[in-house]
Design a protein around this motif. Structure first.
Motif, mmCIF file in Angstrom:
data_model
loop_
_atom_site.group_PDB
_atom_site.id
_atom_site.type_symbol
_atom_site.label_atom_id
_atom_site.label_comp_id
_atom_site.label_asym_id
_atom_site.label_seq_id
_atom_site.Cartn_x
_atom_site.Cartn_y
_atom_site.Cartn_z
ATOM 1 N N ARG A 93 -7.065 -19.176 -6.323
ATOM 2 C CA ARG A 93 -6.162 -19.519 -5.226
ATOM 3 C C ARG A 93 -6.745 -19.057 -3.907
ATOM 4 N NH1 ARG A 93 -1.144 -15.703 -4.117
ATOM 5 N NH2 ARG A 93 -1.789 -16.413 -2.047
ATOM 6 N N TYR A 94 -6.132 -19.573 -2.818
ATOM 7 C CA TYR A 94 -6.534 -19.191 -1.486
ATOM 8 C C TYR A 94 -5.605 -18.107 -0.946
ATOM 9 C CZ TYR A 94 -9.784 -23.092 -1.100
ATOM 10 O OH TYR A 94 -10.836 -23.952 -1.280
ATOM 11 N N TYR A 95 -6.202 -17.174 -0.190
ATOM 12 C CA TYR A 95 -5.454 -16.127 0.494
ATOM 13 C C TYR A 95 -5.676 -16.303 1.997
ATOM 14 C CZ TYR A 95 -4.959 -13.854 -4.013
ATOM 15 O OH TYR A 95 -4.643 -13.577 -5.315
ATOM 16 N N SER A 96 -4.579 -16.358 2.738
ATOM 17 C CA SER A 96 -4.680 -16.533 4.179
ATOM 18 C C SER A 96 -4.926 -15.183 4.847
ATOM 19 C CB SER A 96 -3.409 -17.176 4.725
ATOM 20 O OG SER A 96 -2.292 -16.376 4.405
ATOM 21 N N PRO A 97 -5.460 -15.194 6.057
ATOM 22 C CA PRO A 97 -5.674 -13.930 6.770
ATOM 23 C C PRO A 97 -4.375 -13.138 6.891
ATOM 24 C CG PRO A 97 -6.783 -15.714 7.902
ATOM 25 C CD PRO A 97 -5.954 -16.344 6.812
ATOM 26 N N ARG A 98 -4.462 -11.834 6.749
ATOM 27 C CA ARG A 98 -3.266 -11.001 6.763
ATOM 28 C C ARG A 98 -3.638 -9.541 6.937
ATOM 29 N NH1 ARG A 98 -1.106 -12.477 0.941
ATOM 30 N NH2 ARG A 98 -1.844 -14.494 1.680
ATOM 31 N N ASP A 99 -2.621 -8.765 7.270
ATOM 32 C CA ASP A 99 -2.728 -7.314 7.355
ATOM 33 C C ASP A 99 -1.555 -6.684 6.618
ATOM 34 O OD1 ASP A 99 -4.386 -7.802 10.165
ATOM 35 O OD2 ASP A 99 -4.808 -5.863 9.204
ATOM 36 N N ALA A 100 -1.817 -5.564 5.971
ATOM 37 C CA ALA A 100 -0.765 -4.789 5.318
ATOM 38 C C ALA A 100 -0.985 -3.319 5.648
ATOM 39 C CB ALA A 100 -0.783 -5.012 3.816
ATOM 40 N N TRP A 101 0.135 -2.588 5.790
ATOM 41 C CA TRP A 101 0.080 -1.166 6.115
ATOM 42 C C TRP A 101 0.889 -0.364 5.108
ATOM 43 C CZ3 TRP A 101 -2.769 0.898 10.095
ATOM 44 C CH2 TRP A 101 -3.264 0.004 11.049
ATOM 45 N N GLY A 102 0.424 0.845 4.860
ATOM 46 C CA GLY A 102 1.213 1.776 4.082
ATOM 47 C C GLY A 102 2.184 2.512 4.988
ATOM 48 N N ASP A 123 -10.732 -5.835 3.369
ATOM 49 C CA ASP A 123 -11.340 -4.698 4.038
ATOM 50 C C ASP A 123 -10.249 -3.624 4.147
ATOM 51 O OD1 ASP A 123 -13.106 -6.782 6.434
ATOM 52 O OD2 ASP A 123 -13.611 -6.238 4.373
ATOM 53 N N ILE A 124 -10.627 -2.379 3.890
ATOM 54 C CA ILE A 124 -9.657 -1.283 3.912
ATOM 55 C C ILE A 124 -10.001 -0.340 5.045
ATOM 56 C CG2 ILE A 124 -8.691 0.664 2.656
ATOM 57 C CD1 ILE A 124 -7.955 -2.053 1.490
ATOM 58 N N LEU A 151 0.829 -1.200 0.000
ATOM 59 C CA LEU A 151 0.000 0.000 0.000
ATOM 60 C C LEU A 151 0.863 1.250 0.000
ATOM 61 C CD1 LEU A 151 -2.474 -1.136 2.809
ATOM 62 C CD2 LEU A 151 -2.778 -1.393 0.339
ATOM 63 N N VAL A 152 0.436 2.256 -0.763
ATOM 64 C CA VAL A 152 1.116 3.543 -0.803
ATOM 65 C C VAL A 152 0.078 4.643 -0.682
ATOM 66 C CG1 VAL A 152 2.574 5.104 -2.116
ATOM 67 C CG2 VAL A 152 2.976 2.633 -2.232
ATOM 68 N N GLU A 153 0.198 5.437 0.393
ATOM 69 C CA GLU A 153 -0.712 6.562 0.593
ATOM 70 C C GLU A 153 -0.169 7.821 -0.082
ATOM 71 O OE1 GLU A 153 -0.624 4.363 4.691
ATOM 72 O OE2 GLU A 153 0.781 4.982 3.125
ATOM 73 N N SER A 154 -1.076 8.692 -0.455
ATOM 74 C CA SER A 154 -0.698 9.991 -1.011
ATOM 75 C C SER A 154 -1.820 10.980 -0.756
ATOM 76 C CB SER A 154 -0.401 9.886 -2.507
ATOM 77 O OG SER A 154 -1.550 9.459 -3.211
#
Length: 126
Positions: free
Chosen positions: A108-117, A33-34, A4-7
């Motif tokens: 494909r399957y995506y496992s639970p995760r979090d990502a931050w900018g 979810d964002i 993620l990249v915020e601007s």
């Protein structure tokens, strides 16, 4: 893994407006979810607004009626429109992508995760 990249942050006078963007790379942006969070100096990070994968929204009481969260899955981008800004809105604003449970998407399957900018600074001052 989504990145993620915020601007869109900057300096604005009280009563003014800003629009923040959160651009995502990687696949399957639409299943996340964002959330937009903010952290003021010396304060804990707090939730500002969320939009789920099915576009349900939620706002902190302090920003209800002033901020609007949205997303454009075709552009892999989420937004935070901020109106009637106040000095107390001054903070670093972060975008978060959250996947609550194992999800099957695009073969494909995506496992639970979090990502931050990395965050973008918003300063409200005259």
């Amino acid at each position: 893994q989504v990145q993620l990249v915020e601007s869109g942050g900057g300096l604005v006078q009280p009563g003014g407006s800003l629009s923040l963007s959160c651009a995502a790379s990687g696949r399957a942006f639409s299943i996340y979810d964002i959330g937009w969070y903010r952290q003021a100096p010396g304060e804990q990070r707090e939730l500002v607004a969320t939009i789920t994968s099915d576009t349900s929204t939620n706002y902190a009481d302090s920003v209800k009626g002033r901020f609007t969260i949205s997303r454009d899955n075709a552009k892999n981008t989420a937004y935070l429109r901020m109106n009637s800004l106040k000095p107390e809105d001054t903070a670093v604003y972060y975008c978060n992508a959250h996947l609550e449970k194992l999800t099957y998407y695009g073969g494909r399957y995506y496992s639970p995760r979090d990502a931050w900018g990395q965050g973008t600074q918003v300063t409200v001052s005259s």
